[in-house]
Design a protein around this motif. Structure first.
Motif, PDB file in Angstrom:
ATOM      1  N   ASN A 103      19.223  -1.935  -8.773  1.00 38.96           N
ATOM      2  CA  ASN A 103      18.897  -3.337  -9.056  1.00 38.96           C
ATOM      3  C   ASN A 103      20.086  -4.260  -8.783  1.00 38.96           C
ATOM      4  O   ASN A 103      20.490  -5.060  -9.623  1.00 38.96           O
ATOM      5  CB  ASN A 103      18.417  -3.490 -10.508  1.00 38.96           C
ATOM      6  CG  ASN A 103      17.788  -4.853 -10.763  1.00 38.96           C
ATOM      7  OD1 ASN A 103      17.223  -5.456  -9.857  1.00 38.96           O
ATOM      8  ND2 ASN A 103      17.909  -5.348 -11.990  1.00 38.96           N
ATOM      9  N   THR A 104      20.627  -4.141  -7.578  1.00 42.47           N
ATOM     10  CA  THR A 104      21.736  -5.014  -7.195  1.00 42.47           C
ATOM     11  C   THR A 104      21.520  -5.573  -5.788  1.00 42.47           C
ATOM     12  O   THR A 104      21.006  -4.867  -4.905  1.00 42.47           O
ATOM     13  CB  THR A 104      23.083  -4.264  -7.244  1.00 42.47           C
ATOM     14  OG1 THR A 104      24.149  -5.201  -6.998  1.00 42.47           O
ATOM     15  CG2 THR A 104      23.171  -3.151  -6.212  1.00 42.47           C
ATOM     16  N   PRO A 105      21.868  -6.818  -5.538  1.00 44.57           N
ATOM     17  CA  PRO A 105      21.826  -7.357  -4.175  1.00 44.57           C
ATOM     18  C   PRO A 105      22.868  -6.676  -3.291  1.00 44.57           C
ATOM     19  O   PRO A 105      23.823  -6.057  -3.785  1.00 44.57           O
ATOM     20  CB  PRO A 105      22.165  -8.839  -4.361  1.00 44.57           C
ATOM     21  CG  PRO A 105      22.035  -9.108  -5.820  1.00 44.57           C
ATOM     22  CD  PRO A 105      22.308  -7.824  -6.519  1.00 44.57           C
ATOM     23  N   MET A 106      22.693  -6.808  -1.989  1.00 44.87           N
ATOM     24  CA  MET A 106      23.657  -6.259  -1.035  1.00 44.87           C
ATOM     25  C   MET A 106      23.714  -7.159   0.192  1.00 44.87           C
ATOM     26  O   MET A 106      22.835  -8.005   0.408  1.00 44.87           O
ATOM     27  CB  MET A 106      23.260  -4.836  -0.627  1.00 44.87           C
ATOM     28  CG  MET A 106      21.966  -4.756   0.172  1.00 44.87           C
ATOM     29  SD  MET A 106      21.642  -3.107   0.845  1.00 44.87           S
ATOM     30  CE  MET A 106      22.845  -3.048   2.184  1.00 44.87           C
ATOM     31  N   HIS A 107      24.744  -6.983   0.983  1.00 43.90           N
ATOM     32  CA  HIS A 107      24.796  -7.590   2.306  1.00 43.90           C
ATOM     33  C   HIS A 107      25.661  -6.732   3.213  1.00 43.90           C
ATOM     34  O   HIS A 107      26.329  -5.801   2.747  1.00 43.90           O
ATOM     35  CB  HIS A 107      25.250  -9.057   2.276  1.00 43.90           C
ATOM     36  CG  HIS A 107      26.608  -9.307   1.694  1.00 43.90           C
ATOM     37  ND1 HIS A 107      26.833 -10.212   0.685  1.00 43.90           N
ATOM     38  CD2 HIS A 107      27.832  -8.807   1.994  1.00 43.90           C
ATOM     39  CE1 HIS A 107      28.118 -10.246   0.395  1.00 43.90           C
ATOM     40  NE2 HIS A 107      28.744  -9.411   1.190  1.00 43.90           N
ATOM     41  N   PHE A 108      25.652  -7.032   4.509  1.00 40.17           N
ATOM     42  CA  PHE A 108      26.383  -6.196   5.462  1.00 40.17           C
ATOM     43  C   PHE A 108      26.719  -7.016   6.702  1.00 40.17           C
ATOM     44  O   PHE A 108      26.152  -8.086   6.928  1.00 40.17           O
ATOM     45  CB  PHE A 108      25.580  -4.944   5.840  1.00 40.17           C
ATOM     46  CG  PHE A 108      24.234  -5.227   6.444  1.00 40.17           C
ATOM     47  CD1 PHE A 108      24.058  -5.249   7.820  1.00 40.17           C
ATOM     48  CD2 PHE A 108      23.132  -5.480   5.630  1.00 40.17           C
ATOM     49  CE1 PHE A 108      22.813  -5.517   8.373  1.00 40.17           C
ATOM     50  CE2 PHE A 108      21.881  -5.746   6.187  1.00 40.17           C
ATOM     51  CZ  PHE A 108      21.731  -5.769   7.553  1.00 40.17           C
ATOM     52  N   PHE A 109      27.649  -6.489   7.486  1.00 42.67           N
ATOM     53  CA  PHE A 109      28.143  -7.190   8.677  1.00 42.67           C
ATOM     54  C   PHE A 109      27.812  -6.416   9.943  1.00 42.67           C
ATOM     55  O   PHE A 109      27.740  -5.179   9.931  1.00 42.67           O
ATOM     56  CB  PHE A 109      29.670  -7.324   8.623  1.00 42.67           C
ATOM     57  CG  PHE A 109      30.191  -8.211   7.525  1.00 42.67           C
ATOM     58  CD1 PHE A 109      30.413  -9.561   7.748  1.00 42.67           C
ATOM     59  CD2 PHE A 109      30.478  -7.685   6.270  1.00 42.67           C
ATOM     60  CE1 PHE A 109      30.900 -10.380   6.750  1.00 42.67           C
ATOM     61  CE2 PHE A 109      30.972  -8.496   5.255  1.00 42.67           C
ATOM     62  CZ  PHE A 109      31.182  -9.842   5.503  1.00 42.67           C
ATOM     63  N   ASP A 110      27.662  -7.130  11.052  1.00 46.91           N
ATOM     64  CA  ASP A 110      27.872  -6.543  12.369  1.00 46.91           C
ATOM     65  C   ASP A 110      29.126  -7.213  12.931  1.00 46.91           C
ATOM     66  O   ASP A 110      29.938  -7.759  12.160  1.00 46.91           O
ATOM     67  CB  ASP A 110      26.645  -6.672  13.275  1.00 46.91           C
ATOM     68  CG  ASP A 110      26.294  -8.119  13.644  1.00 46.91           C
ATOM     69  OD1 ASP A 110      27.091  -9.040  13.362  1.00 46.91           O
ATOM     70  OD2 ASP A 110      25.210  -8.320  14.237  1.00 46.91           O
ATOM     71  N   ALA A 111      29.320  -7.190  14.217  1.00 47.95           N
ATOM     72  CA  ALA A 111      30.571  -7.713  14.780  1.00 47.95           C
ATOM     73  C   ALA A 111      30.749  -9.211  14.565  1.00 47.95           C
ATOM     74  O   ALA A 111      31.876  -9.702  14.455  1.00 47.95           O
ATOM     75  CB  ALA A 111      30.641  -7.394  16.265  1.00 47.95           C
ATOM     76  N   GLU A 112      29.642  -9.958  14.471  1.00 51.48           N
ATOM     77  CA  GLU A 112      29.742 -11.414  14.456  1.00 51.48           C
ATOM     78  C   GLU A 112      29.066 -12.090  13.267  1.00 51.48           C
ATOM     79  O   GLU A 112      29.304 -13.277  13.027  1.00 51.48           O
ATOM     80  CB  GLU A 112      29.123 -11.993  15.749  1.00 51.48           C
ATOM     81  CG  GLU A 112      29.763 -11.488  17.040  1.00 51.48           C
ATOM     82  CD  GLU A 112      31.180 -11.995  17.221  1.00 51.48           C
ATOM     83  OE1 GLU A 112      31.528 -13.013  16.593  1.00 51.48           O
ATOM     84  OE2 GLU A 112      31.931 -11.370  17.989  1.00 51.48           O
ATOM     85  N   ASN A 113      28.223 -11.375  12.529  1.00 52.75           N
ATOM     86  CA  ASN A 113      27.363 -12.021  11.553  1.00 52.75           C
ATOM     87  C   ASN A 113      27.335 -11.278  10.221  1.00 52.75           C
ATOM     88  O   ASN A 113      27.694 -10.098  10.130  1.00 52.75           O
ATOM     89  CB  ASN A 113      25.932 -12.108  12.101  1.00 52.75           C
ATOM     90  CG  ASN A 113      25.843 -12.922  13.373  1.00 52.75           C
ATOM     91  OD1 ASN A 113      25.846 -14.147  13.330  1.00 52.75           O
ATOM     92  ND2 ASN A 113      25.756 -12.247  14.517  1.00 52.75           N
ATOM     93  N   LEU A 114      26.854 -12.000   9.203  1.00 50.88           N
ATOM     94  CA  LEU A 114      26.614 -11.450   7.875  1.00 50.88           C
ATOM     95  C   LEU A 114      25.109 -11.473   7.631  1.00 50.88           C
ATOM     96  O   LEU A 114      24.450 -12.475   7.912  1.00 50.88           O
ATOM     97  CB  LEU A 114      27.335 -12.300   6.822  1.00 50.88           C
ATOM     98  CG  LEU A 114      27.079 -11.989   5.345  1.00 50.88           C
ATOM     99  CD1 LEU A 114      27.594 -10.598   4.991  1.00 50.88           C
ATOM    100  CD2 LEU A 114      27.753 -13.045   4.464  1.00 50.88           C
TER     101      LEU A 114
END
Length: 273
Positions: A103-114
């Protein structure tokens, strides 16, 4: 004599207004003038480091930066990647499913973006995009290409919830990823071979610099590996206790020009003797 200084950014190089103080700029410029390599070493994406790299003129021939907690080592003059170690789509699916269980938000990157797969975008994801100046997109996991290269995946939450999440992580997850906390509200996952310490070690070997000629300065858990690697590990006055315990020298806080104080005491004063 130290030949390379690896410096964390948030909580170390930058004050709480996310600025490089003038005294710190002057100390870095003088150390560089004396032939010391200055390497910014951050959990930030390289795009979120670029304005500071340019401001400090750390983009000349032979200059380097370490991003994503060590997942990327880049020549800042040519933009060539010296080392790049990323996660893949299977890791994204696994950590996304676990984030739902916890029950937690997440995020991630590629080379140029979030990217965030959460339709209700967390305030901490918005903060990350704002601080790093990296474009933010909402994408479901199924919309992400299967061949994606992901330097870093992050769980984000209130500090009390991050502590709960850390306690609830499966025991074997630490064998599959390097997991570090870079701020009270950020828990970060990178490839198991990735750490700031490993990145600094690789770069110094590439440059023919000995371990004892390396100084590393930091404040948080993601800095611990490079503090332990360095010939001289420097803890900020605002560092967590584990970093202070591992360091060889403790400087002032990030709001008291701690990076400048360390460079003055350990490099510039020594060069006058």
């Amino acid at each position: 004599m130290y030949k390379l200084i690896a410096i964390d950014m948030d909580g170390t190089l930058l004050n709480d207004r996310h600025e490089v103080p003038g005294e710190v700029k002057a100390a870095l410029a003088e150390a560089k003038r004396q032939g010391v390599k200055i390497v910014l070493c951050s959990g930030r994406p390289i795009g979120g480091m670029r304005s500071y790299i340019d401001e400090l003129i750390l983009n000349e021939i032979g200059d380097y930066a370490i991003a994503y907690n060590g997942a990327l080592v880049q020549n800042t003059h040519t933009k060539e990647a010296i080392s790049e170690i990323s996660l893949g789509h299977k890791d994204l699916v696994k950590l996304y499913n676990l984030s739902n269980e916890l029950n937690t938000p997440m995020h991630f990157f590629d080379a140029e973006n979030l990217y965030t797969p959460n339709a209700d975008i967390s305030e901490y994801t918005i903060l990350e995009s704002y601080l790093t100046k990296v474009p933010l997109h909402y994408r479901t996991v199924n919309e992400i290409p299967v061949h994606v290269s992901i330097p870093k995946i992050m769980y984000i939450n209130d500090p009390a919830n991050i502590d709960r999440i850390v306690q609830a992580l499966p025991e074997d997850l630490s064998e599959q990823y390097t997991i570090v906390q870079s701020a009270p509200y950020f828990l970060e996952f990178v490839h198991p071979n990735v750490s700031k310490g490993n990145a600094v070690k690789m770069l110094t070997e590439e440059l023919g610099i000995k371990k004892e000629e390396v100084m590393c300065i930091g404040d948080n858990e993601n800095d611990l590996s490079m503090i332990q690697f360095a010939g001289c590990g420097v803890a900020m006055g605002n560092a967590i206790p584990e970093v202070k315990a591992a360091a060889d020298f403790q400087t002032l806080t990030n709001n008291e020009n701690g990076v400048a104080h360390a460079i003055e005491k350990l490099i510039l004063e020594a060069s006058k003797v």
